[in-house]
Design a protein around this motif. Structure first.
Motif, mmCIF file in Angstrom:
data_model
loop_
_atom_site.group_PDB
_atom_site.id
_atom_site.type_symbol
_atom_site.label_atom_id
_atom_site.label_comp_id
_atom_site.label_asym_id
_atom_site.label_seq_id
_atom_site.Cartn_x
_atom_site.Cartn_y
_atom_site.Cartn_z
ATOM 1 N N SER A 137 0.826 -1.203 0.000
ATOM 2 C CA SER A 137 0.000 0.000 0.000
ATOM 3 C C SER A 137 0.863 1.256 0.000
ATOM 4 C CB SER A 137 -0.918 -0.013 1.231
ATOM 5 O OG SER A 137 -1.730 1.153 1.243
ATOM 6 N N ASP A 142 -1.570 2.314 -4.886
ATOM 7 C CA ASP A 142 -3.033 2.364 -4.822
ATOM 8 C C ASP A 142 -3.628 2.932 -6.108
ATOM 9 O OD1 ASP A 142 -2.866 1.310 -2.302
ATOM 10 O OD2 ASP A 142 -3.123 3.225 -1.264
ATOM 11 N N LYS A 145 -3.593 0.166 -8.716
ATOM 12 C CA LYS A 145 -4.692 -0.780 -8.512
ATOM 13 C C LYS A 145 -6.004 -0.227 -9.073
ATOM 14 C CE LYS A 145 -2.555 -2.434 -4.214
ATOM 15 N NZ LYS A 145 -2.710 -2.560 -2.736
#
Length: 419
Positions: A137, A142, A145
């Protein structure tokens, strides 16, 4: 569709996939990087004692030809209203390079990588989701993703690319790195698009289609007065064609001034094979220059159609009969002021051409700047003109008017300029 991070997402998925292949192989721990070859050498110290390494490098991005023109134009004629939101379709070109110090180890590294690409010609959506989901993370990860690569309408396909020896040699020379065993391949297609709102047209509730028998009008050409171009205000022009008898209006469009002038063909009306009209005397509203001529037809049902000639109509400037053009000495030169018809508009290029009838010398001078629509023009000739008789011609936007001559005299009288 994917976001602007789609390129990074594809590289990240390929890099991780290669790492999984090498980790399950008999080669041990293999480093898989995704940087430029010159940075590989400086970062990992490639040399006789360095460990095995595989590098994935995106060396070129090209538009995808199949998707490039698949949709309608994205913007309306005003350049701001968004009608469609087509994706940016790209093909990604990669180099898979193996670095090793032991005999045949580089070949083994390259073999595992090529076999992985061969057995996985398509990146499954589940694989993309799984690999990007394992990223640690961070703000950047992020965003990767959420790039939407696994949800784009077309899946990513992997295919070998062919680079000749000269292309490969040129490429590695440009990279400023030592050549290593390399396999080029392509990833296609990446579809990137921002979520821009588009304007949609209203639905068609009813269709009113009328079909009437008859031959469609055709325009063959224009016949200016005395078969000479350009025409002047008041000249008679004949439009030749077929099925022209129902022409109700004539439209003259000037693309330079963005003016369209429509009027009825009052001179003799319209006939089946020709329409004759006089160029209107409306100096304030009908500009001169290169114009496009169209005939407008309206049938009994009120349906309006327009047919445009593929021959342009040149409307020239003429020197007004009164007042007589004046000439005055100014700053060591000669300033000529005259009145023209039709009026000229800002943005039009106007020139005065004087040709001496004594020595055949010709001089061309542009009109002095004007910022508003005007019929008064001034031209500065430097050095001063000598006392002589000159033939004067005005040119506007490339349209050259006939010589301003008075044929009542022998020889014809032309513009007289005094020093």
């Amino acid at each position: 569709m994917s976001s602007a991070l789609a390129l990074s997402a594809v590289t990240s998925v390929l890099q991780t996939s290669l790492g999984l292949v090498y980790n399950s192989s008999a080669l041990g721990t293999i480093t898989v990087s995704a940087i430029a070859p010159d940075l590989v050498e400086s970062k990992y110290g490639i040399g006789p004692d360095s460990g095995p390494l595989v590098n994935l490098f995106l060396h070129q991005v090209t538009p995808n030809a199949a998707w490039r023109n698949i949709d309608f134009p994205s913007l309306a004629a005003d350049g701001s209203t968004r009608l469609k939101n087509p994706p940016l379709a790209l093909d990604l070109h990669y180099l898979l390079t193996a670095y090793a110090s032991d005999d045949t180890e580089a070949e083994a590294l390259l073999g595992y990588g090529i076999l992985m690409l061969h057995e996985n010609p398509i990146l499954p959506r589940a694989l993309i989701t799984s690999i990007l989901g394992t990223l640690s993370s961070s703000t950047y990860n992020d965003a990767l993703k959420a790039a939407g690569l696994d949800a784009q309408i077309e899946m990513i396909k992997l295919s070998p690319a062919t680079l000749g020896r000269e292309e490969m040699a040129w490429l590695w020379t440009a990279l400023k790195a030592d050549y290593r065993p390399t396999f080029p391949f392509q990833a296609s297609v990446v579809l990137m698009r921002n979520d821009n709102p588009a304007v949609f047209s209203l639905p068609v509730l009813t269709r009113n289609i009328v079909v009437q028998p008859g031959v469609s009008a055709q325009l063959f050409g224009l016949q200016p007065p005395n078969d000479q171009s350009p025409t002047l205000v008041g000249d008679t022009v004949q439009v030749n064609g077929s099925a022209l008898s129902t022409a109700s209006q004539i439209s003259i469009a000037n693309p330079t001034t963005h003016v369209t002038y429509a009027f009825a063909p009052a001179l003799g009306g319209a006939h089946d094979t020709s329409v004759s009209f006089q160029v209107p005397e409306d100096p304030a509203n009908l500009p001169s220059g290169v114009c496009q001529l169209s005939l407008i037809f309206k049938n009994a049902s009120g349906i309006v159609t327009q047919h445009t000639s593929n021959v342009v109509l040149g409307i020239g400037l003429k020197v007004a009969a009164t007042p007589v053009p004046s000439a005055a000495a100014s700053g060591g030169g000669t300033l000529i002021s005259l009145t023209c018809d039709p009026q000229v508009r800002p943005g039009q290029n106007v020139y005065l051409i004087l040709s001496s009838q004594t020595n055949s010398n010709m001089q061309v001078v542009a009109a002095q700047p004007f910022t508003t629509q005007t019929a008064s023009l001034s031209f500065q000739f430097t050095p001063a003109l000598t006392a002589d008789t000159y033939a004067a011609r005005l040119q506007v936007d490339g349209v050259l008017a006939p010589v301003a001559s008075n044929w009542k005299f022998t020889p014809p009288a032309t513009l007289a300029v005094l020093p």
